[in-house]
Design a protein around this motif. Sequence first.
Motif, PDB file in Angstrom:
ATOM      1  N   ARG A 187      33.933  55.027  46.740  1.00 35.44           N
ATOM      2  CA  ARG A 187      34.052  54.716  45.323  1.00 35.44           C
ATOM      3  C   ARG A 187      34.699  55.835  44.517  1.00 35.44           C
ATOM      4  O   ARG A 187      35.360  55.607  43.512  1.00 35.44           O
ATOM      5  CB  ARG A 187      32.668  54.391  44.771  1.00 35.44           C
TER       6      ARG A 187
ATOM      7  N   ALA B 276      31.216  43.083  34.056  1.00 40.96           N
ATOM      8  CA  ALA B 276      31.223  44.281  33.198  1.00 40.96           C
ATOM      9  C   ALA B 276      30.839  43.929  31.772  1.00 40.96           C
ATOM     10  O   ALA B 276      30.161  44.705  31.087  1.00 40.96           O
ATOM     11  CB  ALA B 276      32.598  44.939  33.239  1.00 40.96           C
TER      12      ALA B 276
ATOM     13  N   TYR C 144      31.199  49.696  39.154  1.00 44.30           N
ATOM     14  CA  TYR C 144      32.112  49.723  40.298  1.00 44.30           C
ATOM     15  C   TYR C 144      31.727  48.603  41.260  1.00 44.30           C
ATOM     16  O   TYR C 144      30.543  48.339  41.476  1.00 44.30           O
ATOM     17  CB  TYR C 144      32.051  51.075  41.010  1.00 44.30           C
ATOM     18  N   MET C 145      32.752  47.930  41.827  1.00 41.74           N
ATOM     19  CA  MET C 145      32.502  46.803  42.720  1.00 41.74           C
ATOM     20  C   MET C 145      33.419  46.870  43.938  1.00 41.74           C
ATOM     21  O   MET C 145      34.577  47.272  43.840  1.00 41.74           O
ATOM     22  CB  MET C 145      32.740  45.470  42.004  1.00 41.74           C
TER      23      MET C 145
ATOM     24  N   ARG D 175      39.771  38.700  41.374  1.00 37.90           N
ATOM     25  CA  ARG D 175      38.962  39.922  41.466  1.00 37.90           C
ATOM     26  C   ARG D 175      38.819  40.586  40.099  1.00 37.90           C
ATOM     27  O   ARG D 175      37.741  41.062  39.747  1.00 37.90           O
ATOM     28  CB  ARG D 175      39.582  40.888  42.476  1.00 37.90           C
ATOM     29  N   HIS D 176      39.901  40.636  39.331  1.00 38.91           N
ATOM     30  CA  HIS D 176      39.838  41.228  37.988  1.00 38.91           C
ATOM     31  C   HIS D 176      38.946  40.390  37.067  1.00 38.91           C
ATOM     32  O   HIS D 176      38.176  40.940  36.280  1.00 38.91           O
ATOM     33  CB  HIS D 176      41.250  41.334  37.399  1.00 38.91           C
TER      34      HIS D 176
ATOM     35  N   LEU E  83      27.820  45.966  43.990  1.00 39.78           N
ATOM     36  CA  LEU E  83      28.027  46.491  42.643  1.00 39.78           C
ATOM     37  C   LEU E  83      27.177  47.734  42.427  1.00 39.78           C
ATOM     38  O   LEU E  83      26.039  47.816  42.880  1.00 39.78           O
ATOM     39  CB  LEU E  83      27.673  45.426  41.607  1.00 39.78           C
TER      40      LEU E  83
ATOM     41  N   TYR F 226      35.260  40.876  37.922  1.00 36.16           N
ATOM     42  CA  TYR F 226      34.830  42.204  37.453  1.00 36.16           C
ATOM     43  C   TYR F 226      34.619  42.195  35.941  1.00 36.16           C
ATOM     44  O   TYR F 226      33.603  42.700  35.443  1.00 36.16           O
ATOM     45  CB  TYR F 226      35.874  43.255  37.827  1.00 36.16           C
ATOM     46  N   ASP F 227      35.577  41.617  35.210  1.00 35.68           N
ATOM     47  CA  ASP F 227      35.489  41.597  33.744  1.00 35.68           C
ATOM     48  C   ASP F 227      34.250  40.829  33.275  1.00 35.68           C
ATOM     49  O   ASP F 227      33.583  41.229  32.311  1.00 35.68           O
ATOM     50  CB  ASP F 227      36.746  40.976  33.139  1.00 35.68           C
TER      51      ASP F 227
ATOM     52  N   PRO G 245      39.680  49.040  37.216  1.00 34.01           N
ATOM     53  CA  PRO G 245      38.504  48.187  37.018  1.00 34.01           C
ATOM     54  C   PRO G 245      38.697  46.823  37.668  1.00 34.01           C
ATOM     55  O   PRO G 245      39.288  45.915  37.090  1.00 34.01           O
ATOM     56  CB  PRO G 245      38.409  48.082  35.483  1.00 34.01           C
ATOM     57  N   SER G 246      38.210  46.676  38.875  1.00 31.19           N
ATOM     58  CA  SER G 246      38.370  45.431  39.616  1.00 31.19           C
ATOM     59  C   SER G 246      37.395  45.438  40.782  1.00 31.19           C
ATOM     60  O   SER G 246      36.697  46.424  41.019  1.00 31.19           O
ATOM     61  CB  SER G 246      39.808  45.296  40.128  1.00 31.19           C
ATOM     62  N   VAL G 247      37.328  44.315  41.499  1.00 31.30           N
ATOM     63  CA  VAL G 247      36.585  44.285  42.755  1.00 31.30           C
ATOM     64  C   VAL G 247      37.524  44.801  43.837  1.00 31.30           C
ATOM     65  O   VAL G 247      38.532  44.159  44.147  1.00 31.30           O
ATOM     66  CB  VAL G 247      36.111  42.853  43.086  1.00 31.30           C
TER      67      VAL G 247
END
Length: 514
Positions: free
Chosen positions: A272, A234, A245-246, A226-227, A175, A230-231, A278-280
């Motif tokens: 990156r 975040a 960012y992941m 993954r989403h 991350l 990330y959420d 926006p996800s891993v």
Amino acid sequence: MYTVLIVDDEPTIREGLKTIINWEEQGYKVLDTASNGREAIDKHHQLNPHLTILDIRMPGLNGLEVIEHLRREGKKGQFLILSGHADFDYAKKAISYGVGGYLLKPVDEEEMVEELGRIKGLLDKEQNLKQRSTNEDFFYREHVIESILFGGQVWPREDVIEYGLDWPLYQVVLLEVYSESHSHMRAEVKREMAELLASSKQGIVFTAGQYIGCLLKQPLVSDEERHRFYDEMALVLKRFSSPVYMAGGSCVLYIQDIEASYNEALHIMENRFFFTEPSVVTMQATSEPSSNEVVGPLRLDEDKLTDTLYYALDIRSKDLLSRVLDDMERVMIQGFYTEHDIKKKITKIAAVALNKLSLHSTESKLIATEHTAMLSSLYQQPTLTALLETLHLQFAKLIQQLGVNSKDTIIKQMIDFIKRNPGDHLKLEVLAEVFNYNSSYLGKLFKNYTGESFNVFLDKVRMEKAKSLLEEGLKVHQVSAQIGYANVDYFHSKFKKYIGISPSAYRDQYKERQ
């Protein structure tokens, strides 16, 4: 705030205990009450209170039997015994069960407050020891992970089991919180992530150079997982007000193989700048070019992109602006350019387009100069998407400042554009692309409106421009170049056809008239 369960078969005592003590002031909160031993056990299972206050003599299971039952189950909470009988045998047995205190009924408020304070001290010590133990566990686990990744150490299986790292699967996720002050807040970010993963029992956080690493025991396989991960992260890191960012590596079966997962995540994170959502981001989540897509790098035509961007600003077309920025993104990605090259080239294209715009008028120059200062910010953008969004936002604002073009038809816009740019390499096909029209259809519209074909109209505009330049005293080859004719002889013949005399003769006649 410590939680309390009150157990007594007499309703008046249960309610009295709830009201005579200011529990919040003492650092407690009463969660519930129970009227007998069996109910006490059930509610203890549900609530897991820090402190249980209960009467010894109750129908069915008495207070000591309740404590004995819960202790056999491994329950660690504190207990405070209430009894109307000053029975030393009860007291001795209660102490053997680890009871925190023993009070006689009727309960004296001052004595109760004193007991609650003493028990709170015990609970505080337990919490401190537990926290210290947890911190030590995290420290040793993090040490194991970092020694495998960066020290090449091989740990015996019994040690892996002892530190609670014997998992079915492993996955490394890296991350980055993108900020100029990221190094200063990395420890705080790491702490918040560690708390989240610890509470959800998802994995362990470790330090990975400029990144923060997560070793997950439940790999993120699907897009949804993954989403969601990330959420969650975040949201926790939202207060830092910086992009997150992941990147995730592949799953591995053994802890000694996590280096492969880490290296894969590291490789993804190094790219990156090209993240788009926006996800891993993982290898399987990265789309590969299909067989019908362009193979090999695309060549960047800087002049064409610059001209098209300038045209978009000149004719106040937000639609064309969006199209040219989309073209930039496609060419930059498929051209395999580096982050530095992309930032350098896009900044140059934008700067040249603004410079050309500034030559129109004093107003245009002031507006263009204002937005030129924005170009340095392009180098600070973390991704290509963010860079282009920044550029789009600025240029859309510029178009708004220039005002809506007063021409009410597409042909009037074209005529105005040609008159202001006669020296450009203008072709009907180019303008058709600029104005988003079919070239043949646009040619017919143009002729119907002007009564002349596009090329004839363009030649006449150029000849008028040539006359003014010759009147200024420029040489014939200079005029030819400025109005878009690379071949001087061709310009000479065009000029004579439309004006009736050669360019040099026209210039001489003008001098004689002065």
